[in-house]
Motif scaffolding. Sequence first.
Motif, PDB file in Angstrom:
ATOM      1  N   TYR A  99       4.103   2.107  -2.137  1.00  7.74           N
ATOM      2  CA  TYR A  99       3.790   0.888  -2.871  1.00  7.74           C
ATOM      3  C   TYR A  99       4.869  -0.158  -2.603  1.00  7.74           C
ATOM      4  CZ  TYR A  99       0.526   3.946  -5.264  1.00  7.74           C
ATOM      5  OH  TYR A  99      -0.490   4.827  -5.535  1.00  7.74           O
ATOM      6  N   GLN A 100       4.481  -1.420  -2.721  1.00  3.40           N
ATOM      7  CA  GLN A 100       5.433  -2.496  -2.461  1.00  3.40           C
ATOM      8  C   GLN A 100       6.554  -2.510  -3.498  1.00  3.40           C
ATOM      9  OE1 GLN A 100       3.403  -6.231  -2.068  1.00  3.40           O
ATOM     10  NE2 GLN A 100       2.290  -5.610  -0.219  1.00  3.40           N
ATOM     11  N   GLY A 101       6.225  -2.072  -4.686  1.00  3.53           N
ATOM     12  CA  GLY A 101       7.226  -2.041  -5.743  1.00  3.53           C
ATOM     13  C   GLY A 101       6.685  -1.300  -6.945  1.00  3.53           C
ATOM     14  N   TYR A 102       7.494  -1.256  -8.010  1.00  4.17           N
ATOM     15  CA  TYR A 102       7.121  -0.508  -9.202  1.00  4.17           C
ATOM     16  C   TYR A 102       5.906  -1.102  -9.898  1.00  4.17           C
ATOM     17  CZ  TYR A 102       7.352   1.561 -13.857  1.00  4.17           C
ATOM     18  OH  TYR A 102       7.039   2.197 -15.022  1.00  4.17           O
ATOM     19  N   ARG A 103       5.790  -2.442  -9.897  1.00  8.90           N
ATOM     20  CA  ARG A 103       4.664  -3.069 -10.589  1.00  8.90           C
ATOM     21  C   ARG A 103       3.336  -2.629  -9.984  1.00  8.90           C
ATOM     22  NH1 ARG A 103       5.468  -9.382 -11.609  1.00  8.90           N
ATOM     23  NH2 ARG A 103       3.492  -8.966 -12.669  1.00  8.90           N
ATOM     24  N   GLU A 104       3.280  -2.519  -8.643  1.00  6.00           N
ATOM     25  CA  GLU A 104       2.043  -2.075  -8.002  1.00  6.00           C
ATOM     26  C   GLU A 104       1.771  -0.607  -8.341  1.00  6.00           C
ATOM     27  OE1 GLU A 104      -0.066  -1.670  -3.589  1.00  6.00           O
ATOM     28  OE2 GLU A 104       2.015  -2.345  -3.755  1.00  6.00           O
ATOM     29  N   PHE A 105       2.828   0.201  -8.306  1.00  7.79           N
ATOM     30  CA  PHE A 105       2.662   1.622  -8.632  1.00  7.79           C
ATOM     31  C   PHE A 105       2.142   1.813 -10.053  1.00  7.79           C
ATOM     32  CE2 PHE A 105       4.632   5.140 -10.976  1.00  7.79           C
ATOM     33  CZ  PHE A 105       4.002   6.221 -10.370  1.00  7.79           C
ATOM     34  N   ILE A 106       2.769   1.150 -11.013  1.00  8.62           N
ATOM     35  CA  ILE A 106       2.397   1.380 -12.412  1.00  8.62           C
ATOM     36  C   ILE A 106       1.009   0.830 -12.713  1.00  8.62           C
ATOM     37  CG2 ILE A 106       3.283  -0.682 -13.583  1.00  8.62           C
ATOM     38  CD1 ILE A 106       3.713   3.025 -14.583  1.00  8.62           C
ATOM     39  N   PHE A 107       0.589  -0.205 -11.981  1.00  5.52           N
ATOM     40  CA  PHE A 107      -0.773  -0.715 -12.149  1.00  5.52           C
ATOM     41  C   PHE A 107      -1.781   0.377 -11.799  1.00  5.52           C
ATOM     42  CE2 PHE A 107      -4.563  -2.621 -10.162  1.00  5.52           C
ATOM     43  CZ  PHE A 107      -5.059  -3.345 -11.232  1.00  5.52           C
ATOM     44  N   ASP A 163       5.286   2.294 -23.235  1.00  7.27           N
ATOM     45  CA  ASP A 163       5.912   1.126 -22.604  1.00  7.27           C
ATOM     46  C   ASP A 163       6.356   1.531 -21.199  1.00  7.27           C
ATOM     47  OD1 ASP A 163       7.417  -0.993 -21.755  1.00  7.27           O
ATOM     48  OD2 ASP A 163       8.954  -0.806 -23.318  1.00  7.27           O
ATOM     49  N   PHE A 164       5.598   1.096 -20.190  1.00  6.89           N
ATOM     50  CA  PHE A 164       5.867   1.496 -18.817  1.00  6.89           C
ATOM     51  C   PHE A 164       6.749   0.482 -18.082  1.00  6.89           C
ATOM     52  CE2 PHE A 164       1.899   4.105 -19.198  1.00  6.89           C
ATOM     53  CZ  PHE A 164       2.491   5.332 -18.915  1.00  6.89           C
ATOM     54  N   SER A 165       7.471  -0.348 -18.814  1.00 12.67           N
ATOM     55  CA  SER A 165       8.387  -1.272 -18.134  1.00 12.67           C
ATOM     56  C   SER A 165       9.423  -0.463 -17.382  1.00 12.67           C
ATOM     57  CB  SER A 165       9.074  -2.185 -19.153  1.00 12.67           C
ATOM     58  OG  SER A 165       9.912  -1.426 -20.006  1.00 12.67           O
ATOM     59  N   ALA A 166       9.901  -1.009 -16.260  1.00 18.82           N
ATOM     60  CA  ALA A 166      10.888  -0.305 -15.433  1.00 18.82           C
ATOM     61  C   ALA A 166      12.128   0.032 -16.247  1.00 18.82           C
ATOM     62  CB  ALA A 166      11.254  -1.159 -14.222  1.00 18.82           C
ATOM     63  N   GLN A 167      12.515  -0.888 -17.129  1.00 19.26           N
ATOM     64  CA  GLN A 167      13.705  -0.667 -17.956  1.00 19.26           C
ATOM     65  C   GLN A 167      13.519   0.545 -18.870  1.00 19.26           C
ATOM     66  OE1 GLN A 167      14.651  -3.922 -20.590  1.00 19.26           O
ATOM     67  NE2 GLN A 167      16.733  -3.206 -20.963  1.00 19.26           N
ATOM     68  N   ASN A 168      12.342   0.621 -19.533  1.00 21.06           N
ATOM     69  CA  ASN A 168      12.104   1.721 -20.468  1.00 21.06           C
ATOM     70  C   ASN A 168      11.970   3.058 -19.742  1.00 21.06           C
ATOM     71  OD1 ASN A 168      11.527   2.693 -23.194  1.00 21.06           O
ATOM     72  ND2 ASN A 168       9.465   3.101 -22.400  1.00 21.06           N
ATOM     73  N   ILE A 169      11.259   3.067 -18.603  1.00 18.34           N
ATOM     74  CA  ILE A 169      11.073   4.309 -17.848  1.00 18.34           C
ATOM     75  C   ILE A 169      12.418   4.811 -17.318  1.00 18.34           C
ATOM     76  CG2 ILE A 169      10.022   5.316 -15.788  1.00 18.34           C
ATOM     77  CD1 ILE A 169       8.115   4.871 -18.166  1.00 18.34           C
ATOM     78  N   ALA A 170      13.252   3.885 -16.853  1.00 25.30           N
ATOM     79  CA  ALA A 170      14.578   4.268 -16.360  1.00 25.30           C
ATOM     80  C   ALA A 170      15.415   4.878 -17.489  1.00 25.30           C
ATOM     81  CB  ALA A 170      15.287   3.047 -15.783  1.00 25.30           C
TER      82      ALA A 170
END
Length: 265
Positions: free
Chosen positions: A61-69, A35-42
């Motif tokens: 990256y513009q944000g975490y969503r772009e990075f994790i993609f 689960d790579f959601s920002a909440q879980n990774i944090a």
Amino acid sequence: MNDTIIQEIQDKYNEFSSSERELADFFLHNREKIDFSAQNIAKMNYVSEATVSRFSQRLGYQGYREFIFVYERFLDQEEIKFDLLTQNVLFTYKDLLNQTYSLIDEEQIRRIVLMLNNSNYVYIYGKGNSGLCAREFKMRFMRLGLHVESVVDTHLMKMNSVLMDPKSVVIAISMSGQNLVQYLEKAKERGAKTIMITALPSDKMFEVCDEVLVSASIEGLDVGNVISPQFPALVLMDIIYSHFLNKGFAKKQKLLEDTLTYIKE
């Protein structure tokens, strides 16, 4: 871009804060899909979600969503690479078996088995990886009642070769064909039967040996450097073993069962 994401993290590593380095260490070493959601990774890395976002932006990256993609695409690519490596290894073993099939001479195997059956003593010479094959040969064939000894030290090979007689058989295992012919030559002078197992036969071997058993070669194969160098010789050993066991099967099978039973006790 998928190939460079790990390098990007490594390049920026010294610029990260301590909490960002916690994330960097995680992404550098992780190879599992979770689960790579920002909440879980944090939560997993004991940092804030703001740190997760800032970490991604530091990498461009513009944000975490772009990075994790991009990171998940990298993981997909790693899985594909692993699958290809596995397939390459298995295909290489298949190629080695096909080589063995094309090289094997059943009549030659029968002649070798006859030599073993008529011998008083059999000596297996081998150095390095071939020495491991020699020890395996000894362990397997002695269970069938063969008087066999592995010799993996060149000094002992020299002494042993001058003690041969016409009821002795010497088998040398050398995938490269180097450095063992001289010992077979001396054993031959004493009347012993001589056999060479090699992937690179030479004219000298055919002069000195009663039988030259040519194995498959791992040289030139795509992943030859990760294939066990003993494998081709072990395949030939299994073939000889099968024929040797079949010659006088009842007696040898009984010996095999007795030795295995005693070992288990």
